[in-house]
Design an enzyme around this catalytic site. Sequence first.
Site, PDB file in Angstrom:
ATOM      1  N   HIS A  37      31.880 -12.843  47.868  1.00  0.00           N
ATOM      2  CA  HIS A  37      32.952 -13.447  47.061  1.00  0.00           C
ATOM      3  C   HIS A  37      33.258 -12.550  45.862  1.00  0.00           C
ATOM      4  CE1 HIS A  37      35.016 -17.328  45.678  1.00  0.00           C
ATOM      5  NE2 HIS A  37      35.117 -16.547  44.620  1.00  0.00           N
ATOM      6  N   GLU A  91      35.043 -26.096  42.496  1.00  0.00           N
ATOM      7  CA  GLU A  91      34.675 -25.358  41.279  1.00  0.00           C
ATOM      8  C   GLU A  91      35.141 -26.222  40.093  1.00  0.00           C
ATOM      9  OE1 GLU A  91      37.056 -21.869  40.639  1.00  0.00           O
ATOM     10  OE2 GLU A  91      35.678 -20.952  39.205  1.00  0.00           O
ATOM     11  N   ASP A 109      32.053 -12.726  41.767  1.00  0.00           N
ATOM     12  CA  ASP A 109      33.402 -13.285  41.576  1.00  0.00           C
ATOM     13  C   ASP A 109      34.345 -12.274  40.921  1.00  0.00           C
ATOM     14  OD1 ASP A 109      35.321 -15.238  41.783  1.00  0.00           O
ATOM     15  OD2 ASP A 109      34.458 -16.602  40.308  1.00  0.00           O
TER      16      ASP A 109
HETATM   17  O1  LIG Z   1      36.769 -17.810  39.668  1.00  0.00           O
HETATM   18  C1  LIG Z   1      37.857 -17.999  40.215  1.00  0.00           C
HETATM   19  N1  LIG Z   1      38.235 -19.247  40.604  1.00  0.00           N
HETATM   20  C2  LIG Z   1      39.425 -19.532  41.201  1.00  0.00           C
HETATM   21  N2  LIG Z   1      40.335 -18.576  41.435  1.00  0.00           N
HETATM   22  C3  LIG Z   1      40.031 -17.309  41.073  1.00  0.00           C
HETATM   23  C4  LIG Z   1      38.820 -16.965  40.450  1.00  0.00           C
HETATM   24  N3  LIG Z   1      38.840 -15.633  40.220  1.00  0.00           N
HETATM   25  C5  LIG Z   1      40.019 -15.180  40.678  1.00  0.00           C
HETATM   26  N4  LIG Z   1      40.744 -16.176  41.188  1.00  0.00           N
HETATM   27  C6  LIG Z   1      42.073 -16.159  41.794  1.00  0.00           C
HETATM   28  O2  LIG Z   1      42.102 -15.234  42.835  1.00  0.00           O
HETATM   29  C7  LIG Z   1      43.308 -14.509  42.792  1.00  0.00           C
HETATM   30  C8  LIG Z   1      43.152 -13.131  43.411  1.00  0.00           C
HETATM   31  O3  LIG Z   1      42.345 -13.124  44.517  1.00  0.00           O
HETATM   32  C9  LIG Z   1      43.656 -14.444  41.339  1.00  0.00           C
HETATM   33  O4  LIG Z   1      45.051 -14.291  41.167  1.00  0.00           O
HETATM   34  C10 LIG Z   1      43.157 -15.764  40.801  1.00  0.00           C
HETATM   35  O5  LIG Z   1      44.186 -16.742  40.866  1.00  0.00           O
END
Ligand SMILES: O=c1[nH]cnc2c1ncn2[C@@H]1O[C@H](CO)[C@@H](O)[C@H]1O
Length: 328
Positions: A12, A195, A273
């Site tokens: 992830h 989350e 992440d």
């Molecule tokens: O920790 C997170 N939680 C939820 N969405 C995320 C997180 N980090 C990034 N993105 C989302 O993933 C998109 C790109 O893959 C980003 O634009 C953001 O909206």
Amino acid sequence: MSILELPKVELHLHLEGAAPPTFIRGLAQEKGVPLEGVFDDDGHYQYKDFWDFLKVYEAATACLQTPQDFARLTTAVLEECAANGVVYAETFLAPDFCGGGDVAAWKEYLHAIQEAADAAERDLGVTLRGIVTAVRHFGADQSRKTALCAAETAGDWVVGFGMGGDEKYGEPKDYAYAFDMAREAKLQLTSHAGEWNGPDEVRASIRDLGIKRVGHGVRAIEDADLIREIKDKGVALEVCPGSNVALGVYSSWDKHPIDLLRKSGVTVSVSTDDPPFFHTTMKNEYDMLNKTFGWDESIFRELNKSAISSAFCSEETRSEIEKKLEAA
Ligand SMILES: O=c1[nH]cnc2c1ncn2[C@@H]1O[C@H](CO)[C@@H](O)[C@H]1O
């Protein structure tokens, strides 16, 4: 062997979210893109909460404008992965930031990303695979364009389809069409859920999107029936403890449910992440899990074995990585 040096599997990882601040600053300067509010005085990414984080993420991403920029980003991210002992990673790629959802443009970006990943595999020994990702708060119409990009490039390298972004926006079933399209293209499926929203979001994502992995999913711990369902269906959780603590899902490491989830028999893996946003690395995650929950080498070895078994790659790649894990 020190736990920090173990070969690691990371499932992830958002590609843009893994961009080192120095890389983004350098690129912004080259292109004359203003980056107001993105960095604090110490040069770290700054944000007030999750929703502000999403905005800062998108602002930083604005200086990634060409396939070549994404190739350079891929190299920078994989250097970090390799420095942390990651031997296999899956990364979320958003066509929204790579041509806006246009299939022809997306193919050019993907080609550049893949070339950089191939070079890193050769030079650094880290294998990367892609999960094409819709951004939930960009809406259901846009998610269909993203799914088309995914379907058109599905294969040995683009192995999955997923969704990230604001889980308070809309409902999983709004995105079912996109996930159906991806499934028909033989892509494996994951989505961020549980989350910010509670167990019902995880339940609905499994039911309405047919996902086999859940991004985060940690709030499933609040519902014993759901935990049973997750185990029965063999759904795996992509857990990112440092991210959850940095964004305030949990107030401290010792309040994080990863140890409870593992002990209850749920398949969990550990990832960073968006590592620089959350001041973390894979080594830091391992170090904190060791210090907080006493996880030892045998638990980390088990964790990586089960992570590679829930990876979306081909069986051939899986067995190559398994050999690497066993050899160390
Ligand atoms: O920790 C997170 N939680 C939820 N969405 C995320 C997180 N980090 C990034 N993105 C989302 O993933 C998109 C790109 O893959 C980003 O634009 C953001 O909206």
